[in-house]
Design a protein around this motif. Structure first.
Motif, PDB file in Angstrom:
ATOM      1  N   TYR A   1      47.300  43.576  25.365  1.00  0.00           N
ATOM      2  CA  TYR A   1      46.933  44.001  26.854  1.00  0.00           C
ATOM      3  C   TYR A   1      45.730  44.913  27.438  1.00  0.00           C
ATOM      4  O   TYR A   1      45.476  44.437  28.000  1.00  0.00           O
ATOM      5  CB  TYR A   1      48.755  44.776  26.589  1.00  0.00           C
ATOM      6  CG  TYR A   1      50.264  44.614  26.350  1.00  0.00           C
ATOM      7  CD1 TYR A   1      50.418  43.378  27.418  1.00  0.00           C
ATOM      8  CD2 TYR A   1      50.647  45.010  25.330  1.00  0.00           C
ATOM      9  CE1 TYR A   1      50.899  42.710  26.676  1.00  0.00           C
ATOM     10  CE2 TYR A   1      51.831  44.571  24.788  1.00  0.00           C
ATOM     11  CZ  TYR A   1      52.001  43.608  25.579  1.00  0.00           C
ATOM     12  OH  TYR A   1      53.421  43.204  25.027  1.00  0.00           O
ATOM     13  N   PHE A   2      45.410  45.396  25.938  1.00  0.00           N
ATOM     14  CA  PHE A   2      43.779  46.194  26.612  1.00  0.00           C
ATOM     15  C   PHE A   2      42.617  45.167  26.580  1.00  0.00           C
ATOM     16  O   PHE A   2      42.063  44.889  27.246  1.00  0.00           O
ATOM     17  CB  PHE A   2      43.623  47.454  25.537  1.00  0.00           C
ATOM     18  CG  PHE A   2      44.474  48.198  26.101  1.00  0.00           C
ATOM     19  CD1 PHE A   2      44.537  49.287  27.419  1.00  0.00           C
ATOM     20  CD2 PHE A   2      45.634  48.575  25.028  1.00  0.00           C
ATOM     21  CE1 PHE A   2      45.612  49.887  27.447  1.00  0.00           C
ATOM     22  CE2 PHE A   2      46.081  49.615  24.700  1.00  0.00           C
ATOM     23  CZ  PHE A   2      46.225  50.466  26.084  1.00  0.00           C
ATOM     24  N   THR A   3      43.130  44.002  25.537  1.00  0.00           N
ATOM     25  CA  THR A   3      42.005  43.387  25.438  1.00  0.00           C
ATOM     26  C   THR A   3      42.383  42.378  26.387  1.00  0.00           C
ATOM     27  O   THR A   3      41.170  41.680  27.131  1.00  0.00           O
ATOM     28  CB  THR A   3      42.721  42.417  23.990  1.00  0.00           C
ATOM     29  OG1 THR A   3      42.469  43.177  23.425  1.00  0.00           O
ATOM     30  CG2 THR A   3      41.344  41.149  23.882  1.00  0.00           C
ATOM     31  N   VAL A   4      43.292  41.275  27.444  1.00  0.00           N
ATOM     32  CA  VAL A   4      43.023  41.053  28.292  1.00  0.00           C
ATOM     33  C   VAL A   4      42.866  41.922  29.814  1.00  0.00           C
ATOM     34  O   VAL A   4      42.350  41.020  30.062  1.00  0.00           O
ATOM     35  CB  VAL A   4      44.681  40.077  28.215  1.00  0.00           C
ATOM     36  CG1 VAL A   4      44.850  39.034  29.615  1.00  0.00           C
ATOM     37  CG2 VAL A   4      45.068  39.309  27.007  1.00  0.00           C
ATOM     38  N   PHE A   5      43.343  42.159  29.270  1.00  0.00           N
ATOM     39  CA  PHE A   5      43.240  43.312  30.669  1.00  0.00           C
ATOM     40  C   PHE A   5      41.502  43.805  30.754  1.00  0.00           C
ATOM     41  O   PHE A   5      41.182  43.543  31.865  1.00  0.00           O
ATOM     42  CB  PHE A   5      43.347  45.132  30.495  1.00  0.00           C
ATOM     43  CG  PHE A   5      43.000  46.211  31.611  1.00  0.00           C
ATOM     44  CD1 PHE A   5      43.845  45.887  33.391  1.00  0.00           C
ATOM     45  CD2 PHE A   5      42.166  46.673  31.682  1.00  0.00           C
ATOM     46  CE1 PHE A   5      43.682  46.277  34.006  1.00  0.00           C
ATOM     47  CE2 PHE A   5      41.528  47.514  32.456  1.00  0.00           C
ATOM     48  CZ  PHE A   5      42.557  47.841  33.191  1.00  0.00           C
ATOM     49  N   PHE A   6      40.606  44.517  29.973  1.00  0.00           N
ATOM     50  CA  PHE A   6      39.830  44.208  30.205  1.00  0.00           C
ATOM     51  C   PHE A   6      38.898  42.628  30.448  1.00  0.00           C
ATOM     52  O   PHE A   6      37.752  42.590  31.307  1.00  0.00           O
ATOM     53  CB  PHE A   6      38.592  44.756  28.991  1.00  0.00           C
ATOM     54  CG  PHE A   6      38.971  46.319  28.984  1.00  0.00           C
ATOM     55  CD1 PHE A   6      38.416  47.281  29.812  1.00  0.00           C
ATOM     56  CD2 PHE A   6      39.877  46.847  27.897  1.00  0.00           C
ATOM     57  CE1 PHE A   6      38.923  48.512  29.797  1.00  0.00           C
ATOM     58  CE2 PHE A   6      40.167  47.775  28.488  1.00  0.00           C
ATOM     59  CZ  PHE A   6      39.881  48.888  28.947  1.00  0.00           C
ATOM     60  N   VAL A   7      38.884  41.763  30.198  1.00  0.00           N
ATOM     61  CA  VAL A   7      38.447  40.205  29.853  1.00  0.00           C
ATOM     62  C   VAL A   7      38.697  39.880  31.312  1.00  0.00           C
ATOM     63  O   VAL A   7      37.670  39.710  32.500  1.00  0.00           O
ATOM     64  CB  VAL A   7      39.388  39.519  28.986  1.00  0.00           C
ATOM     65  CG1 VAL A   7      38.983  37.705  29.705  1.00  0.00           C
ATOM     66  CG2 VAL A   7      38.569  39.747  27.443  1.00  0.00           C
ATOM     67  N   THR A   8      39.705  39.928  31.738  1.00  0.00           N
ATOM     68  CA  THR A   8      40.638  39.862  34.105  1.00  0.00           C
ATOM     69  C   THR A   8      39.831  40.759  34.570  1.00  0.00           C
ATOM     70  O   THR A   8      39.335  40.233  35.463  1.00  0.00           O
ATOM     71  CB  THR A   8      42.040  40.423  33.984  1.00  0.00           C
ATOM     72  OG1 THR A   8      43.093  39.527  32.691  1.00  0.00           O
ATOM     73  CG2 THR A   8      42.434  39.947  35.083  1.00  0.00           C
ATOM     74  N   LEU A   9      39.370  42.450  34.238  1.00  0.00           N
ATOM     75  CA  LEU A   9      38.644  43.252  34.850  1.00  0.00           C
ATOM     76  C   LEU A   9      37.098  42.699  34.819  1.00  0.00           C
ATOM     77  O   LEU A   9      36.549  42.545  35.749  1.00  0.00           O
ATOM     78  CB  LEU A   9      38.582  43.917  34.069  1.00  0.00           C
ATOM     79  CG  LEU A   9      37.931  45.309  35.181  1.00  0.00           C
ATOM     80  CD1 LEU A   9      38.787  45.516  36.687  1.00  0.00           C
ATOM     81  CD2 LEU A   9      38.634  47.178  34.441  1.00  0.00           C
ATOM     82  N   ALA A  10      36.601  41.929  34.107  1.00  0.00           N
ATOM     83  CA  ALA A  10      35.325  41.898  33.872  1.00  0.00           C
ATOM     84  C   ALA A  10      34.631  40.621  34.892  1.00  0.00           C
ATOM     85  O   ALA A  10      34.116  40.539  35.211  1.00  0.00           O
ATOM     86  CB  ALA A  10      35.387  41.390  32.389  1.00  0.00           C
ATOM     87  N   ALA A  11      36.199  39.143  34.701  1.00  0.00           N
ATOM     88  CA  ALA A  11      36.170  38.167  35.711  1.00  0.00           C
ATOM     89  C   ALA A  11      36.749  38.583  36.896  1.00  0.00           C
ATOM     90  O   ALA A  11      34.991  38.124  38.076  1.00  0.00           O
ATOM     91  CB  ALA A  11      37.119  37.116  35.106  1.00  0.00           C
ATOM     92  N   LEU A  12      37.500  39.398  36.784  1.00  0.00           N
ATOM     93  CA  LEU A  12      37.680  40.080  38.746  1.00  0.00           C
ATOM     94  C   LEU A  12      36.180  40.433  38.995  1.00  0.00           C
ATOM     95  O   LEU A  12      35.799  40.336  39.681  1.00  0.00           O
ATOM     96  CB  LEU A  12      38.435  41.037  38.638  1.00  0.00           C
ATOM     97  CG  LEU A  12      38.485  41.544  40.092  1.00  0.00           C
ATOM     98  CD1 LEU A  12      39.229  40.206  40.934  1.00  0.00           C
ATOM     99  CD2 LEU A  12      39.903  42.784  39.539  1.00  0.00           C
ATOM    100  N   LEU A  13      35.312  41.715  38.586  1.00  0.00           N
ATOM    101  CA  LEU A  13      34.382  41.954  38.971  1.00  0.00           C
ATOM    102  C   LEU A  13      33.199  41.409  39.356  1.00  0.00           C
ATOM    103  O   LEU A  13      32.628  40.891  40.010  1.00  0.00           O
ATOM    104  CB  LEU A  13      33.899  42.902  37.792  1.00  0.00           C
ATOM    105  CG  LEU A  13      34.635  44.703  37.998  1.00  0.00           C
ATOM    106  CD1 LEU A  13      33.930  45.691  36.730  1.00  0.00           C
ATOM    107  CD2 LEU A  13      34.445  45.398  39.242  1.00  0.00           C
TER     108      LEU A  13
END
Length: 377
Positions: free
Chosen positions: A168-180
């Motif tokens: 969940y943290f892995t996908v979250f940080f990938v998604t966060l990076a993509a969002l930024l």
């Protein structure tokens, strides 16, 4: 009291609460290692990851050391703290609390970025939910290769990043990076809207993960390919979601007023989870796929209750997992009905994120389940 509350910055209060909780866990782990680390963190969170990531039946924690056990008999006779792959009531409730707390933090971030109100935000995050489920399937494939060949595709502990709860943290940080990155691209005028690159990155991540699973199925004998599972799951979920939309629009149109087509996707995602579970648990032999056992607390309880109440002849004919599908559909429709216009008007960002999370908790595991069955993992 009003003056005090006005002086408190909610975002800073959230950060302070997060730091306090993390500090308490770290300090507690050092001060009371047997009780806090072994008895709580390891038992309910890291222990199941270790057992799952190493392909063991269970992991044993005794005397501050971890042992891996490969048989059910050893696990039953083991002393100390024993952790098995999958979820427990404590871990499930803990994930729910962390999820809600994290959503609040993300709301503060979205406010700072001044995004997250648009429905395009919801649809742009959809590929990342598929990506999360597919990424978890990669770890399943790695464990299958370990058990068959003695060598995993991804070695532990790196593979732990793809196992709950760390995935969940892995996908979250990938998604966060993509969002930024997407927001930065939009504000520099490189794209008309940030949702476009965000959806594109998620789609690329999902496609890459599926491509890797396909490559493993072609280049190894460990993975197979059972397209009937994917066909039944995806077509069935699409039919259910379509019928749900047509039925509610005709007879109870108020259900869809708040969510619109987002509600269709919520129903679709949870139906994917329901159908994938039914196929994997009750129809594995007919489909020629490996047999599976339920890992979720709710699913296990439904199967146990159905088996106790349903006549054995019916259980042998249609299985005992089928009520889970109807529970998922009913719960999804209820959520869609609850998310009316008033909720989105009062707190648009939090409502949007909560709806994203509701879809993710169904579609993520559902994607993993039907991909595991599709590739015979």
């Amino acid at each position: 009291m009003d003056d005090v509350s006005d002086r408190i910055d909610p975002a800073r209060a959230w950060v302070a609460a997060a730091i306090t909780a993390l500090t308490a866990l770290v300090v507690g782990s050092f001060a009371f290692p047997r009780r806090v680390h072994d008895g709580f963190l390891w038992r309910y969170f890291w222990g199941p990851v270790v057992a799952d990531g190493t392909g063991s039946t269970c992991a044993q924690r005794i005397g501050g050391e971890t042992r891996l056990l490969d048989s059910a008999v050893e696990c039953q006779q083991a002393t100390g703290i024993v952790a098995e792959p999958g979820y427990t009531t404590v871990s499930t409730l803990s994930y729910a609390v962390v999820l809600v707390f994290s959503l609040v933090g993300v709301v503060f971030l979205l406010r700072r970025l001044d995004i997250g109100r648009e429905r395009g935000f919801f649809f742009a995050l959809f590929p990342f939910m598929l990506f999360g489920g597919a990424l978890r399937t990669v770890e399943d494939a790695s464990v299958a290769m370990l058990r068959t060949t003695g060598e995993p595709a991804i070695s532990f502990p790196l593979s732990g990043l793809f196992i709950s709860p760390l995935i969940y943290f892995t996908v979250f940080f990938v998604t966060l990076a993509a969002l930024l990155v997407s927001v930065a691209a939009a504000r520099r005028g490189l794209v008309p809207r940030y949702e476009y690159p965000l959806a594109a990155i998620g789609t690329l991540a999902f496609a890459t993960t599926i491509g890797y699973l396909g490559w493993l199925s072609v280049t190894t004998d460990v993975l197979g390919f059972h397209p009937a599972v994917a066909f039944i799951t995806l077509v069935g979920a699409t039919l259910v979601a379509g019928l749900a939309w047509i039925g509610t629009e005709r007879f109870v149109p108020a259900v869809n007023v708040g969510t619109g087509y987002m509600g269709v996707l919520v129903v679709w995602g949870h139906t994917v989870d329901g159908i994938a579970n039914v196929l994997s648990l009750d129809w594995a032999s007919e489909l020629g796929i490996p047999s599976y056992t339920p890992k979720h607390v709710v699913n296990s309880a439904i199967i146990e209750i159905t088996g106790a109440l349903q006549p054995r002849s019916i259980s042998e004919a249609i299985g005992t997992a089928w009520p889970f599908l109807f529970v998922k559909i009913g719960a999804a429709l209820f959520v869609v009905w609850v998310f009316n216009d008033e909720i989105f008007e009062e707190s648009p960002r939090y409502s949007m994120l909560l709806l994203v999370a509701i879809l993710a908790v169904g579609l993520g595991p559902g994607t993993r389940d039907f991909l595991r069955a599709t590739f015979g993992i």
